[in-house]
Design an enzyme around this catalytic site. Structure first.
Site, PDB file in Angstrom:
ATOM      1  N   THR A  15      19.268   5.202 -54.625  1.00 62.87           N
ATOM      2  CA  THR A  15      20.174   4.229 -54.011  1.00 62.87           C
ATOM      3  C   THR A  15      19.569   2.843 -54.143  1.00 62.87           C
ATOM      4  O   THR A  15      18.347   2.679 -54.166  1.00 62.87           O
ATOM      5  CB  THR A  15      20.453   4.533 -52.528  1.00 62.87           C
ATOM      6  OG1 THR A  15      21.337   3.530 -52.020  1.00 62.87           O
ATOM      7  CG2 THR A  15      19.199   4.541 -51.685  1.00 62.87           C
ATOM      8  N   HIS A  16      20.438   1.854 -54.234  1.00 64.77           N
ATOM      9  CA  HIS A  16      19.983   0.466 -54.241  1.00 64.77           C
ATOM     10  C   HIS A  16      20.450  -0.216 -52.947  1.00 64.77           C
ATOM     11  O   HIS A  16      20.391  -1.416 -52.824  1.00 64.77           O
ATOM     12  CB  HIS A  16      20.521  -0.271 -55.480  1.00 64.77           C
ATOM     13  CG  HIS A  16      19.914   0.232 -56.768  1.00 64.77           C
ATOM     14  ND1 HIS A  16      19.094  -0.533 -57.567  1.00 64.77           N
ATOM     15  CD2 HIS A  16      19.994   1.432 -57.382  1.00 64.77           C
ATOM     16  CE1 HIS A  16      18.706   0.166 -58.618  1.00 64.77           C
ATOM     17  NE2 HIS A  16      19.247   1.371 -58.527  1.00 64.77           N
ATOM     18  N   ASP A  75      26.442   9.578 -51.978  1.00 65.15           N
ATOM     19  CA  ASP A  75      27.625   8.746 -52.171  1.00 65.15           C
ATOM     20  C   ASP A  75      28.467   8.926 -50.929  1.00 65.15           C
ATOM     21  O   ASP A  75      28.664  10.040 -50.443  1.00 65.15           O
ATOM     22  CB  ASP A  75      28.410   9.155 -53.416  1.00 65.15           C
ATOM     23  CG  ASP A  75      29.393   8.044 -53.795  1.00 65.15           C
ATOM     24  OD1 ASP A  75      28.939   6.923 -54.052  1.00 65.15           O
ATOM     25  OD2 ASP A  75      30.611   8.295 -53.812  1.00 65.15           O
ATOM     26  N   TYR A 160      30.903  -0.343 -42.470  1.00 65.93           N
ATOM     27  CA  TYR A 160      32.085  -0.260 -41.600  1.00 65.93           C
ATOM     28  C   TYR A 160      31.764   0.247 -40.189  1.00 65.93           C
ATOM     29  O   TYR A 160      32.684   0.553 -39.428  1.00 65.93           O
ATOM     30  CB  TYR A 160      33.124   0.669 -42.243  1.00 65.93           C
ATOM     31  CG  TYR A 160      33.645   0.194 -43.588  1.00 65.93           C
ATOM     32  CD1 TYR A 160      34.782  -0.612 -43.668  1.00 65.93           C
ATOM     33  CD2 TYR A 160      33.022   0.556 -44.777  1.00 65.93           C
ATOM     34  CE1 TYR A 160      35.274  -1.042 -44.894  1.00 65.93           C
ATOM     35  CE2 TYR A 160      33.504   0.127 -46.014  1.00 65.93           C
ATOM     36  CZ  TYR A 160      34.626  -0.667 -46.060  1.00 65.93           C
ATOM     37  OH  TYR A 160      35.109  -1.097 -47.273  1.00 65.93           O
ATOM     38  N   ASP A 161      30.484   0.369 -39.850  1.00 66.86           N
ATOM     39  CA  ASP A 161      30.103   0.936 -38.549  1.00 66.86           C
ATOM     40  C   ASP A 161      30.830   0.315 -37.346  1.00 66.86           C
ATOM     41  O   ASP A 161      31.226   1.033 -36.430  1.00 66.86           O
ATOM     42  CB  ASP A 161      28.586   0.832 -38.340  1.00 66.86           C
ATOM     43  CG  ASP A 161      27.833   1.948 -39.054  1.00 66.86           C
ATOM     44  OD1 ASP A 161      28.460   2.949 -39.425  1.00 66.86           O
ATOM     45  OD2 ASP A 161      26.613   1.812 -39.223  1.00 66.86           O
TER      46      ASP A 161
HETATM   47  P1  IMP Z   1      28.147   3.893 -52.072  1.00 72.20           P
HETATM   48  O1  IMP Z   1      27.855   5.260 -51.546  1.00 72.20           O
HETATM   49  O2  IMP Z   1      26.912   3.178 -52.517  1.00 72.20           O
HETATM   50  O3  IMP Z   1      29.248   3.894 -53.078  1.00 72.20           O
HETATM   51  O4  IMP Z   1      28.649   2.974 -50.868  1.00 72.20           O
HETATM   52  C1  IMP Z   1      29.299   3.524 -49.769  1.00 72.20           C
HETATM   53  C2  IMP Z   1      29.809   2.447 -48.846  1.00 72.20           C
HETATM   54  O5  IMP Z   1      30.495   3.138 -47.803  1.00 72.20           O
HETATM   55  C3  IMP Z   1      28.752   1.630 -48.160  1.00 72.20           C
HETATM   56  O6  IMP Z   1      28.452   0.446 -48.816  1.00 72.20           O
HETATM   57  C4  IMP Z   1      29.420   1.342 -46.815  1.00 72.20           C
HETATM   58  O7  IMP Z   1      30.299   0.300 -46.951  1.00 72.20           O
HETATM   59  C5  IMP Z   1      30.260   2.567 -46.564  1.00 72.20           C
HETATM   60  N1  IMP Z   1      29.503   3.500 -45.707  1.00 72.20           N
HETATM   61  C6  IMP Z   1      28.920   4.659 -46.059  1.00 72.20           C
HETATM   62  N2  IMP Z   1      28.284   5.215 -45.031  1.00 72.20           N
HETATM   63  C7  IMP Z   1      28.455   4.376 -44.000  1.00 72.20           C
HETATM   64  C8  IMP Z   1      28.001   4.392 -42.657  1.00 72.20           C
HETATM   65  O8  IMP Z   1      27.273   5.270 -42.178  1.00 72.20           O
HETATM   66  N3  IMP Z   1      28.388   3.350 -41.907  1.00 72.20           N
HETATM   67  C9  IMP Z   1      29.162   2.337 -42.364  1.00 72.20           C
HETATM   68  N4  IMP Z   1      29.592   2.261 -43.608  1.00 72.20           N
HETATM   69  C10 IMP Z   1      29.242   3.279 -44.425  1.00 72.20           C
END
Ligand code: IMP
Length: 199
Positions: A15-16, A75, A160-161
């Site tokens: 992850t980044h 993801d 989005y917490d």
């Molecule tokens: P990705 O998995 O890197 O594609 O990004 C997932 C995105 O979903 C994150 O940047 C957040 O915006 C959102 N997200 C995933 N998990 C959480 C969480 O636990 N709290 C709030 N937002 C989340």
């Protein structure tokens, strides 16, 4: 031979996103020696799949094959029932290049208002994939259901917490302390499943 992850194993976390890396490290409880894909200078693959599971596998596979180490990828995202599951796998993209989640939360609110419905139910999903270099992979998924609240509440967590109120609780993920979120989060549930599968 069944797949397993012995304690102390060196693992690349693909992850980044610093918020997620921090939560994953806490959930992993210092069981492993963790390095991030960013620290190793590994390229970020394009997330071309339409599911969380598909994208987690892409990321774990890319980091494992490029580094020669076992890789863990997640993801995750927010799905809103009244929006047909959006933003879903596009959750990060809704925040734009500036990663502005105040903007992303406003976008969710506006789209929800356009539906003129009463349904504010939503869920977070987390897919966790572990891939062995040029070898097999394991993937699991966790989900937590809740309701969206506006205006956003709380300054903890990330993404989005502040608009997510998990069912059965009176604090949003943005108001809860980290340990309370870790006890019920989609990421923690996915990790429990991963532990059952591998540890
Ligand atoms: P990705 O998995 O890197 O594609 O990004 C997932 C995105 O979903 C994150 O940047 C957040 O915006 C959102 N997200 C995933 N998990 C959480 C969480 O636990 N709290 C709030 N937002 C989340």
């Amino acid at each position: 031979m069944p797949l397993s992850l012995p304690a102390g194993q060196k693992i690349v976390v693909a992850t980044h996103n610093p918020g997620k890396a921090k939560e994953l490290a806490a959930i992993l409880d210092n069981r492993f020696e963790l390095v991030t894909a960013g620290a190793l200078g590994l390229p970020e693959p394009e997330e071309t799949e339409t599911t969380f599971v598909g994208n987690a596998l892409i990321k774990a596979r890319a980091s494992a094959d490029a580094s020669g180490l076992v890789a863990l990828a997640d993801d995750s995202g927010l799905s809103v029932a009244a929006l047909g599951g959006a933003p879903g796998v596009h959750s990060a993209r809704w925040a734009g290049p500036e990663k502005d989640f105040a903007l992303a939360m406003r976008k969710v609110e506006e789209r929800l208002e356009e539906t003129e419905g009463e349904d504010s139910s939503a869920w977070f999903t987390c897919a966790l994939a572990v891939a062995w270099p040029n070898g097999p992979a394991v993937v699991v998924e966790g989900r937590v259901d809740g309701q969206l609240v506006f205006p956003p509440r709380g300054t903890r967590g990330f993404g989005y917490d502040p608009i997510f109120l998990p069912n059965g609780h009176d604090q949003t993920f943005g108001e809860m302390d980290a340990a309370a979120k870790d006890a019920i989060s989609h990421r923690a549930l996915a990790f429990e499943k991963l532990k059952a599968a591998l540890l």
